[in-house]
Every structure is written in C-alpha cells, then in structure tokens.
Design an enzyme around this catalytic site. Sequence first.
Site, short mmCIF file in Angstrom:
data_model
loop_
_atom_site.label_atom_id
_atom_site.label_comp_id
_atom_site.label_asym_id
_atom_site.label_seq_id
_atom_site.Cartn_x
_atom_site.Cartn_y
_atom_site.Cartn_z
CG HIS A 19 -1.92 -0.96 1.41
ND1 HIS A 19 -2.06 -1.74 2.52
CD2 HIS A 19 -2.92 -1.33 0.57
CE1 HIS A 19 -3.10 -2.53 2.37
NE2 HIS A 19 -3.64 -2.32 1.20
CE LYS A 43 -15.00 -6.96 4.34
NZ LYS A 43 -14.44 -6.23 3.18
NE ARG A 92 -3.19 -6.82 -4.55
CZ ARG A 92 -4.00 -6.83 -3.51
NH1 ARG A 92 -3.52 -7.11 -2.32
NH2 ARG A 92 -5.27 -6.58 -3.63
CB SER A 129 -4.36 -6.36 4.69
OG SER A 129 -3.91 -5.14 4.19
P1 ADP Z 1 -5.91 -5.69 0.61
O1 ADP Z 1 -6.28 -6.30 -0.70
O2 ADP Z 1 -4.47 -5.81 0.97
O3 ADP Z 1 -6.86 -5.98 1.74
P2 ADP Z 1 -7.05 -3.07 0.43
O4 ADP Z 1 -8.46 -3.38 0.21
O5 ADP Z 1 -6.73 -2.30 1.64
O6 ADP Z 1 -6.03 -4.19 0.38
O7 ADP Z 1 -6.46 -2.38 -0.87
C1 ADP Z 1 -6.49 -1.06 -1.18
C2 ADP Z 1 -5.80 -0.82 -2.47
O8 ADP Z 1 -4.42 -1.11 -2.37
C3 ADP Z 1 -6.28 -1.64 -3.67
O9 ADP Z 1 -6.26 -0.81 -4.78
C4 ADP Z 1 -5.25 -2.72 -3.83
O10 ADP Z 1 -5.15 -3.15 -5.14
C5 ADP Z 1 -4.02 -1.96 -3.42
N1 ADP Z 1 -3.01 -2.87 -2.91
C6 ADP Z 1 -3.13 -3.69 -1.88
N2 ADP Z 1 -2.00 -4.39 -1.70
C7 ADP Z 1 -1.14 -3.97 -2.67
C8 ADP Z 1 0.18 -4.32 -3.04
N3 ADP Z 1 0.83 -5.26 -2.38
N4 ADP Z 1 0.76 -3.70 -4.08
C9 ADP Z 1 0.05 -2.76 -4.75
N5 ADP Z 1 -1.21 -2.40 -4.47
C10 ADP Z 1 -1.79 -2.99 -3.44
#
Ligand code: ADP
Length: 164
Positions: A19, A43, A92, A129
């Site tokens: 992130h 959630k 990703r 996460s």
């Molecule tokens: P997660 O899928 O880790 O629970 P979130 O819902 O918090 O993540 O994701 C928020 C944003 O961050 C999304 O656009 C997701 O694609 C991006 N994201 C999450 N992990 C990564 C990563 N390792 N590399 C690049 N972008 C990421």
Amino acid sequence: MRVRRVVCPGSFDPVTNGHLDIIRRAAKLHDEVLVVVGANPAKHGMFTVDERVTMLEEVTADLPNVSVGTFRGLLVEYCRARGVSAIVKGLRAVSDFEYEMEMAQMNYRLAEVETLFMTANPLYSFLRSSLVREIAEYGGNVSSLVPPPVEAWMQAKLAERGQG
Ligand code: ADP
C-alpha cells in the site's frame, strides 16, 4: 491552478509495504493524495477504523501532500464532495483486474470519476493485508511486509488477544 487531488481507498487492515509503495508513488504524481479507509461497520477486522487511520498517519507522516481519512457509503460521492478527480488503485496481478475493471467502469458511469491504475512493485505483488494478518497470527515474521510501527501495532494487538 486546478489542484490534482486523488484518493487511495482501501481497508488497510493493516497498511502494508505494498500500500505504502502505491501511496508514495501517487504522492509524487499528484498535488494531494487522500488515503481513505472504508468504514464498514458490518466488517470486523484486526484493527478498528480509528487504529488503521492512526497507523496510516504515522507511516505517511513524512509525505506533506498525503492526508488520511475515512469514508462511508459510495466512494464516488466522497470524491464528488471533495473535488477528487481520480481514484488511484494498485494492480497486483491479473486476478485483481476483473474486479477492478468492473469497479472503475461503474464509478465512471455513476459520477464520471476516473480510476488510475498503478502496477504493483514486484517486490510486493504477493502482498495483501489478510495474508499478513494470517502470518502474524501464526507467529510468523512480518517485518519485511509492513512498516516497523505496524509490526509493533500487530504484536500489541495479538498480545492483547493473548496470541502474542
Ligand atoms: P488488501 O487487498 O491488501 O486488503 P485493500 O483493500 O486495503 O487491500 O487495498 C487497497 C488498495 O491497495 C487496492 O487498490 C489494492 O489493489 C491496493 N493494494 C493492496 N496491496 C497492494 C500491493 N501489495 N501492491 C500494490 N497495491 C496494493
């Protein structure tokens, strides 16, 4: 001059190095980046929304054009109310693509809010996460996956639950 303001939305439960990589890169390209934690009361994650916000504030403290907030309901309404021109998302793998494409097209249709995709840093393309939480819960080392303050928060949370 028009301010280029974008949002980086997510659940950030907790914020990972993946992130943070996207947030930092977005901050280089735009005037203002609003990192927003989706507040979904139904959630229950590892961290409360307030804790996620605190961690995000801590790990982005060195980025003057990044601020952290929360949103409820439709992200495009949040964007409309705050003059946000685009949503920035990290991609990703191909597996992210189908869902993200659908969301991006729907958000444009609803409010003409654009979505900009940034490809994940290959170092972090396997990182999500939920996986980080699982590793920590089983006693694994997450120090290369999350920023140091987040690792400490995770240890404290697990200790509080008696899993530390
Ligand atoms: P997660 O899928 O880790 O629970 P979130 O819902 O918090 O993540 O994701 C928020 C944003 O961050 C999304 O656009 C997701 O694609 C991006 N994201 C999450 N992990 C990564 C990563 N390792 N590399 C690049 N972008 C990421």
